[in-house]
Structure formats: structure tokens, C-alpha cells
Design an enzyme around this catalytic site. Sequence first.
Site, PDB file in Angstrom:
ATOM      1  N   ASN A  11       0.837  -1.193   0.000  1.00  0.00           N
ATOM      2  CA  ASN A  11       0.000   0.000   0.000  1.00  0.00           C
ATOM      3  C   ASN A  11       0.885   1.262   0.000  1.00  0.00           C
ATOM      4  O   ASN A  11       1.484   1.619   1.023  1.00  0.00           O
ATOM      5  CB  ASN A  11      -0.910  -0.062   1.246  1.00  0.00           C
ATOM      6  CG  ASN A  11      -1.884   1.088   1.306  1.00  0.00           C
ATOM      7  OD1 ASN A  11      -1.560   2.197   0.893  1.00  0.00           O
ATOM      8  ND2 ASN A  11      -3.065   0.817   1.836  1.00  0.00           N
ATOM      9  N   HIS A  13       0.168   4.347  -0.138  1.00  0.00           N
ATOM     10  CA  HIS A  13      -0.318   5.421   0.712  1.00  0.00           C
ATOM     11  C   HIS A  13       0.187   5.255   2.152  1.00  0.00           C
ATOM     12  O   HIS A  13       0.670   6.206   2.778  1.00  0.00           O
ATOM     13  CB  HIS A  13      -1.847   5.450   0.664  1.00  0.00           C
ATOM     14  CG  HIS A  13      -2.445   6.456   1.574  1.00  0.00           C
ATOM     15  ND1 HIS A  13      -2.448   7.808   1.279  1.00  0.00           N
ATOM     16  CD2 HIS A  13      -3.025   6.327   2.781  1.00  0.00           C
ATOM     17  CE1 HIS A  13      -3.009   8.458   2.271  1.00  0.00           C
ATOM     18  NE2 HIS A  13      -3.370   7.574   3.198  1.00  0.00           N
ATOM     19  N   LYS A  14       0.089   4.019   2.662  1.00  0.00           N
ATOM     20  CA  LYS A  14       0.581   3.745   4.022  1.00  0.00           C
ATOM     21  C   LYS A  14       2.086   4.006   4.114  1.00  0.00           C
ATOM     22  O   LYS A  14       2.575   4.554   5.097  1.00  0.00           O
ATOM     23  CB  LYS A  14       0.342   2.268   4.380  1.00  0.00           C
ATOM     24  CG  LYS A  14      -1.072   1.904   4.781  1.00  0.00           C
ATOM     25  CD  LYS A  14      -1.053   0.472   5.314  1.00  0.00           C
ATOM     26  CE  LYS A  14      -2.418  -0.128   5.511  1.00  0.00           C
ATOM     27  NZ  LYS A  14      -2.345  -1.549   5.914  1.00  0.00           N
ATOM     28  N   ASP A  70      -1.360  -5.292  10.908  1.00  0.00           N
ATOM     29  CA  ASP A  70      -2.623  -5.948  10.591  1.00  0.00           C
ATOM     30  C   ASP A  70      -3.710  -5.278  11.429  1.00  0.00           C
ATOM     31  O   ASP A  70      -3.483  -4.946  12.594  1.00  0.00           O
ATOM     32  CB  ASP A  70      -2.551  -7.448  10.893  1.00  0.00           C
ATOM     33  CG  ASP A  70      -3.607  -8.220  10.117  1.00  0.00           C
ATOM     34  OD1 ASP A  70      -3.889  -7.865   8.963  1.00  0.00           O
ATOM     35  OD2 ASP A  70      -4.166  -9.184  10.665  1.00  0.00           O
ATOM     36  N   PHE A 150     -12.236   3.966   3.566  1.00  0.00           N
ATOM     37  CA  PHE A 150     -12.387   2.649   2.939  1.00  0.00           C
ATOM     38  C   PHE A 150     -12.946   1.682   3.981  1.00  0.00           C
ATOM     39  O   PHE A 150     -13.200   2.052   5.130  1.00  0.00           O
ATOM     40  CB  PHE A 150     -11.027   2.160   2.400  1.00  0.00           C
ATOM     41  CG  PHE A 150     -10.049   1.803   3.481  1.00  0.00           C
ATOM     42  CD1 PHE A 150      -9.373   2.782   4.177  1.00  0.00           C
ATOM     43  CD2 PHE A 150      -9.819   0.472   3.836  1.00  0.00           C
ATOM     44  CE1 PHE A 150      -8.478   2.469   5.184  1.00  0.00           C
ATOM     45  CE2 PHE A 150      -8.921   0.140   4.843  1.00  0.00           C
ATOM     46  CZ  PHE A 150      -8.250   1.150   5.523  1.00  0.00           C
ATOM     47  N   ASP A 153     -15.451   2.237   7.186  1.00  0.00           N
ATOM     48  CA  ASP A 153     -15.520   3.655   7.580  1.00  0.00           C
ATOM     49  C   ASP A 153     -16.941   4.242   7.578  1.00  0.00           C
ATOM     50  O   ASP A 153     -17.280   5.002   8.490  1.00  0.00           O
ATOM     51  CB  ASP A 153     -14.613   4.517   6.693  1.00  0.00           C
ATOM     52  CG  ASP A 153     -13.158   4.416   7.114  1.00  0.00           C
ATOM     53  OD1 ASP A 153     -12.888   3.858   8.194  1.00  0.00           O
ATOM     54  OD2 ASP A 153     -12.291   4.891   6.360  1.00  0.00           O
ATOM     55  N   HIS A 178      -6.863   4.142  14.911  1.00  0.00           N
ATOM     56  CA  HIS A 178      -6.119   2.983  15.395  1.00  0.00           C
ATOM     57  C   HIS A 178      -4.740   2.903  14.746  1.00  0.00           C
ATOM     58  O   HIS A 178      -3.739   2.751  15.417  1.00  0.00           O
ATOM     59  CB  HIS A 178      -6.937   1.720  15.065  1.00  0.00           C
ATOM     60  CG  HIS A 178      -7.566   1.787  13.693  1.00  0.00           C
ATOM     61  ND1 HIS A 178      -8.555   2.705  13.391  1.00  0.00           N
ATOM     62  CD2 HIS A 178      -7.301   1.135  12.533  1.00  0.00           C
ATOM     63  CE1 HIS A 178      -8.881   2.586  12.111  1.00  0.00           C
ATOM     64  NE2 HIS A 178      -8.132   1.647  11.575  1.00  0.00           N
TER      65      HIS A 178
END
Length: 193
Positions: A11, A13-14, A70, A150, A153, A178
Amino acid sequence: MNKKLVFVTNNAHKLEEISQILGDKIDLLSLKDINCQEDIPETADTLEGNAFQKASYIHQKYGYDCFADDTGLEVEALNGEPGVFSARYAGSGHDSEANMQKLLQNLIGKTNRKAQFRTSICLIIDDKVHTFEGICKGIIIEEKRGETGFGYDPIFVPEGYENTFAELGNDIKNQISHRAKAVEALCTYLKNE
Ligand code: IMP
């Protein structure tokens, strides 16, 4: 020379988000950077187990210090479900719409709507394993609201707010989520190393 650290994710973006927080003391590498193209197993029955499984796979096979995350949505009235199965609650296809519908269906008639998102991060550095956690508490509403974000949400309202994560938008979500809390704990540790 800067310390190299692999983030076990595809990912982008992460990766970008965490790279910005860590600053230039650490060279954050992606799976692409280390030429890892295979599917990394994620078959544990806990969030911690999956994060460890992903991090240890890369550490053992490629020899890099690394970390993996995770996340799951844990609903109190459903004994912590969907939890580690959040991505495939309604089947194997990562279909957020179907997952939300199944969850709302399972909560029909339940007055306890409490839930939490929980992120577990496993860091393997200098051959030692460290775990970090971030929790965001809230409730599951009865109908979807909002367009951003996403996963679950649109049906999750975090504690202290009236709006869903999908209505609050990414700027606010990324301050209280989180994942933000778990990443903050990881970054605090790495900065003090
Ligand atoms: P992952 O471990 O980050 O891939 O998350 C697993 C699954 O949990 C996702 O496919 C989503 O269904 C759900 N999830 C994780 N984080 C969030 C979030 O911030 N909002 C809504 N759903 C999430």
C-alpha cells in the site's frame, strides 16, 4: 549511514504516510524496493499473529529489519467479530460493501453497538521482536454515511464524534485512528533508538 527498514506492505499510501513521520533518519523501503513480488502468507488467527507472520517472512527470507501491520474491526456484541477476518468477512473477495451489509445484518436487534478498530504492528529489528498496538473505540451505526476512507468507515462513528470516519475525512481520521496510534508508538520507539 541511515538504518534501512522495510515496511511489509504493498500500500503506497501507508508507506508514504509512515515515511513522512519517520523523517530522514531511517531509509524506509517498500516490498518493491527489495524486489519482493510474492504473496506473503497471512494465515494466523490473530492480528498479532498475522503481523508477526508477515514481518518474520521478510526478515528470514531477505534478511532486512522490517515491520508489518494488521488491522481488524472488533464488535463487542459479536464477541470480537469480524476481527482478524475483517477483510473477508462476507467472503474472500475484499468486498467492503458486502462486509458492511453482513455486519449490519448480524447486528439487527442488538442494542450494544460498541466496537473498536485495532491495529497491531510487529517490528523485527536487530533480531528482536517488538509489538505495538493502536485502538480506536466507537460505535456501529445502522446505516452507512459518508464517502471518504475505505472498509467499514461509513458505519463506524469514533468516540467523541457524531460523524462516521467516512464523513470526518482523512485529515481527522489520520489524527485519531487505530493505525495512527500504532504508528505513533512505533515511530516513538524508532526515534528513541
Ligand atoms: P489491513 O490489515 O489494514 O489490510 O485491514 C484489514 C481490513 O480491516 C480491511 O480490508 C478493512 O476491511 C478493515 N479496515 C482496516 N483499517 C480500516 C479503517 O481504517 N477503516 C475501515 N476499515 C478498516
